[in-house]
Design an enzyme around this catalytic site. Structure first.
Site, short mmCIF file in Angstrom:
data_model
loop_
_atom_site.label_atom_id
_atom_site.label_comp_id
_atom_site.label_asym_id
_atom_site.label_seq_id
_atom_site.Cartn_x
_atom_site.Cartn_y
_atom_site.Cartn_z
N HIS A 70 -10.95 10.22 8.23
CA HIS A 70 -10.74 8.78 8.34
C HIS A 70 -10.14 8.34 9.67
CE1 HIS A 70 -10.06 4.72 6.97
NE2 HIS A 70 -8.75 4.82 7.11
N ARG A 72 -0.71 8.98 2.51
CA ARG A 72 -2.08 9.48 2.41
C ARG A 72 -2.19 11.00 2.47
NH1 ARG A 72 -5.30 5.10 6.24
NH2 ARG A 72 -5.13 3.35 4.81
N ARG A 78 -0.44 8.78 9.71
CA ARG A 78 -0.38 7.33 9.87
C ARG A 78 -0.06 6.64 8.56
NH1 ARG A 78 -4.00 3.15 9.12
NH2 ARG A 78 -5.79 4.51 8.77
N GLU A 97 0.84 -1.20 0.00
CA GLU A 97 0.00 0.00 0.00
C GLU A 97 0.87 1.25 0.00
OE1 GLU A 97 -3.85 -1.95 2.34
OE2 GLU A 97 -2.62 -0.44 3.35
N HIS A 120 -8.78 10.16 4.47
CA HIS A 120 -8.47 9.10 3.50
C HIS A 120 -8.69 9.69 2.11
CE1 HIS A 120 -8.27 5.31 1.40
NE2 HIS A 120 -7.90 4.72 2.52
#
Length: 654
Positions: A431, A370, A466, A195, A315
Site C-alpha cells: 500500500h 496497520r 505510517r 481510524e 494495507h
C-alpha cells in the site's frame, strides 16, 4: 577502512555502520548509518538531515539565459534528437503534493507538471479514508503527535511530527478555500472520522473518495492557472545532473512521451519529485499502475540519499476478489482498497469460521495500527490455510454505511455483495512506502535544486509505520514548505540554452524492429511477474535473514538474465521504452528494499523478521542508502546519460 558516502556530506557525523554492501550489487554500496546526533535528545533527525542537506549558494560557469518574456511564454527547441523545453520549475507527478506545490510556485515563474498517465491518475486519486488534522476542540497537536509516534514505533522524528501536526489544520483550510468539499455533520461542522491508531476523531473526509475530491479541486485550479503547463503521458526517465565540485546539481529531467514515442527534455531551475510510491514491486497492491518506483529509482541513480526502504506498509484490508459472490472476469491492475475508516466506524474482522481474532493479538483490536492488523491477518491466513478474512460492518445502520462508504458499497454490489448485509472478503496488499528520498524540513535533498514531497520522500514523519490518513497530510505540508526555498533557489539559479546538450539524449529503439520489440515486451512482462512473486514470497509481511538473502540472490540473477536478453536482442543502454524503463526502476527499488531489510537487525513497525523478533533500543535509527558508484553496475543502477561520483573517506569521524 574506506566508506562510500554522499558527495558533499562531509559535515555528517556518525558512530556506527550497521548495514552491508548490498545496494546496487558489486560496485554499489548500501549502508545503514547510526547517527550520533539522533541518539541525543537535543539533536533530532531533522537537525541531522537539515545539516546534511543544507543548501548552499553556488555559481555555475555557463552562459546566462534570462527568461524576460511573460510567464505564459515557454521556450522550447526541437532538434533532430528530440525536443527541449525550458521552465523555471519542473514538477514530476500530479498527485496532491505536485499540484499543491505547482500552484504556489506558479506565482513566481513557469511550471511544467509532468505526469506519467492522465493528470488524475495518482495515488492521491485512490486515497479513500481522508486527511488527519487537529480540528476538534477536545483534540490537540500533542495527541496527534503521540499517535503518530506510537504508530511509527518510535522511529519518527519528533521535530518533523510536530511541524506536520501543527501546520496540518491550515493546509486543510487552504483546500476548503480552493473549493474542496468535505463531509459535514448535522451541526454544520466538518465530520471527523476516526481510524486505526488514532485516539481522537480527526479524519477530514469526502465520503470514501477523499483523494478524488482533493485531486478534483487541485486540478481545477491548475487548469485555470496560466503559468502551469501539464504534460500528460510523459514518463520520467532520469534526472539531469552535473557535478559542481563536491555537489550534485539537478537541472531537470528527460522524459518519454509515450503517445508520440518522442524523448522530451525539460531543463528547469528547480525540480520537485512528487512521483508517488513503488507498490508494484509486489503482485498485489492498492497503488495505481503508475506506481513503479520511478522517482525513488531516478533519485538513487542521481546520487540522492535514500532512507528507510525496509518499511513497506501492507494495507490490512484490500478487497479479496476470490471471496466475492461473483468473481471478476478481469484481473485488476491494482487491488480495490477497503478504507481504514470501515474499521474506524466499527467494522469487525473475522476468520472464515466467523471467529473474531483481533483481540487475541492486540488490546486495541480492530483499531490497532496497520502493521499490527496486517501481521495478525497474515498469521490467521497461514495458520488456517485460508486466502482471506472477513470485515463486517453490516451491524451498523444501513443508511450510515451507504452515506459514509458509497464507493465501497457500489464496487462490492457489482459482484453480488451487499455490505449492509454481508461481510467483505479482505486480504493485505502492498500500500505505501514509508521510506524514500531523504528530505529535510523543507523538502530539500542532498542534490541541489531537487526537492521531494509525498510518498516518494522520507521526511521522518512516518518512522517505521505510517499512521492512517497521515499521508495526504504530509504531502500537503511538505509541498507547501518546499515552496519558499524553491523560489529562492530559482532566483539564484541560471539557465543556458546550451545546457540542454550537456547530456547525451536517450533514444527510442527504432532500429530494433517491431517484432523484436514485441518479444522484449513479452519477456519484460514475464520478468516483472517473477520479481513481484519473489518480493511477496521472501520480502513480505513476515521476513527472515535466509529469505531476504534468497531474495537478494534471485533478484540479482533475474535482473542479469533480463538485461542479457535485452542486449542480445539489440537493445542498447541508451534506449528507452515504457515497459523496459519501468522494469529497471522496479529492479532498483526491490533491491533497495531488500538491502535495507537485511541491514535492520530488529523487528520494528512494518519490518518484522523472525531472526530478530524484538525491538532493540540501540537500533532505533534510520537506515540510509548512500550515493554509490555504479559504473560497472546493472542498467537499473546507473543513469542513461552520465555516471555519478562518489567520494571516499578514510576513518569516519565519531
Amino acid at each position: 577502512m574506506a566508506t562510500g558516502i554522499a558527495t558533499g556530506s562531509g559535515q555528517l557525523h556518525f558512530n556506527d555502520i550497521v548495514g552491508r554492501g548490498l545496494g546496487c550489487r558489486q560496485n554499489s554500496l548500501v549502508f545503514g548509518i547510526a547517527f550520533q546526533s539522533i541518539a541525543l535528545k537535543e539533536h533530532s533527525w531533522s537537525f541531522g538531515v537539515s545539516k546534511f542537506l543544507q543548501i548552499q549558494k553556488y555559481n555555475l560557469a555557463y552562459p546566462i539565459y534570462e527568461n524576460s518574456k511573460p510567464f505564459r511564454t515557454v521556450t522550447a527547441s526541437c532538434l533532430r534528437g528530440g525536443c527541449t523545453k525550458y521552465f523555471d520549475f519542473a514538477v514530476i507527478g500530479s498527485g496532491v503534493a505536485g499540484l499543491r506545490y505547482a500552484l504556489e510556485v506558479a506565482k513566481h515563474g513557469t511550471v511544467a507538471v509532468i505526469t506519467k498517465a492522465e493528470s488524475h491518475e495518482s495515488n492521491t486519486n485512490y486515497a479513500q479514508g481522508g486527511v488527519s488534522a487537529v480540528l476538534c476542540p477536545t483534540d490537540s497537536v500533542e495527541n496527534h503527535m503521540r499517535d503518530t509516534i506510537v504508530a511509527g514505533a518510535y522511529l519518527c522524528d519528533e521535530e518533523t511530527v510536530r511541524v506536520v501536526c501543527t501546520e496540518g489544520p491550515d493546509r486543510i483550510r487552504e483546500l476548503i478555500a480552493m473549493g474542496a468539499s468535505f463531509d459535514h455533520g448535522e451541526d454544520g461542522n466538518l465530520h471527523l472520522a476516526r481510524e486505526g491508531g488514532h485516539s481522537h476523531h480527526r479524519i477530514v473526509h469526502a465520503a470514501d473518495m477523499t483523494g478524488r475530491e482533493i485531486e478534483r479541486a487541485l486540478l481545477k485550479a491548475v487548469i485555470n492557472d496560466p503559468n502551469i503547463f501539464v504534460f500528460e503521458h510523459h514518463f520520467a526517465i532520469d534526472l539531469l545532473t552535473s557535478q559542481d565540485g563536491a555537489d550534485t546539481v539537478c537541472h531537470g529531467v528527460d522524459t518519454l512521451n509515450t503517445e508520440t514515442q518522442q524523448v522530451v527534455r525539460f531543463i528547469s531551475k528547480v525540480t520537485l519529485l512528487a512521483s508517488g510510491g513503488a507498490g508494484h514491486i509486489y503482485p498485489t497492491t492498492t497503488n495505481p499502475p503508475v506506481a513503479t518506483g520511478d522517482g525513488m529509482a531516478m533519485a538513487h541513480r542521481a546520487q540522492a540519499v535514500i532512507s528507510n526502504m525496509e518499511f513497506v506498509q501492507f494495507h490490512p484490508t484490500a478487497l479479496a476478489d476470490e471471496g466475492l459472490p461473483i468473481t471478476p472476469t478481469k484481473t485488476r491492475e491494482n487491488a480495490f482498497l477497503i478504507t481504514e475508516a470501515v474499521r474506524g466506524a466499527g467494522g469487525i474482522l473475522y476468520n472464515l469460521s466467523m471467529e473474531r481474532f483481533m483481540p487475541l493479538y492486540d488490546e486495541r483490536a480492530e483499531l490497532a495500527p496497520r502493521d499490527v492488523v496486517a501481521r495478525s491477518i497474515d498469521d490467521q491466513l497461514k495458520k488456517r490455510n485460508e486466502n482471506y478474512v472477513l470485515l463486517d460492518i453490516s451491524h451498523k445502520p444501513r443508511e450510515k454505511i451507504l452515506a459514509h462508504f458509497p464507493n465501497i458499497a457500489s464496487e462490492c454490489l457489482q459482484y453480488g455483495l451487499d455490505i449492509t448485509r454481508q461481510p467483505i472478503p479482505v486480504v493485505p496488499a502492498a500500500h505505501y512506502m514509508c521510506g524514500g528520498v531523504r528530505a529535510g524540513l523543507q523538502g530539500e535533498t542532498n542534490v541541489h535544486g531537487l526537492y521531494v514531497a509525498g510518498e516518494v520522500a522520507c521526511t521522518g514523519l512516518h518512522g517505521a509505520n505510517r499512521l492512517a490518513s497521515n499521508s495526504l497530510l504530509e504531502a500537503l505540508v511538505f509541498a507547501r514548505r518546499a515552496v519558499q526555498p524553491s523560489i529562492n533557489h530559482m532566483k539564484g539559479s541560471k539557465t543556458a540554452n546550451s545546457s540542454s546538450e550537456w547530456w547525451a539524449r536517450p533514444v527510442v529503439p527504432i532500429t530494433v524492429g517491431k517484432d523484436v520489440l514485441n518479444k522484449i515486451r513479452r519477456r519484460t512482462r514475464e520478468v516483472r511477474k517473477e520479481l513481484q512473486l519473489i518480493m511477496w514470497e521472501y520480502v513480505g509481511i513476515v521476513r527472515s535473514t535466509t529469505r531476504l538473502e534468497t531474495a537478494e540472490q534471485r533478484i540479482g540473477k533475474l535482473e542479469l538474465s533480463w538485461e542479457a536478453y535485452l542486449f542480445q536482442q539489440g537493445w542498447e543502454p541508451t534506449m528507452v521504452g515504457l515497459d523496459a524503463c519501468e522494469m529497471r526502476n522496479l529492479f532498483c527499488c526491490a533491491k533497495l528494499v531488500v538491502s535495507s531489510a537485511l541491514a535492520r537487525h530488529e523487528s520494528r513497525g512494518l519490518h518484522y523478521t523472525t531472526d530478530f523478533p524484538n525491538v532493540e533500543e540501540s537500533k532505533r535509527l534510520p537506515t540510509l542508502i548512500l550515493p554509490c558508484s555504479a559504473v560497472n553496475g546493472t542498467w537499473s543502477s546507473r543513469q542513461l546519460h552520465k555516471q555519478g561520483c562518489v567520494m571516499e573517506v578514510e576513518d569516519p569521524v565519531i
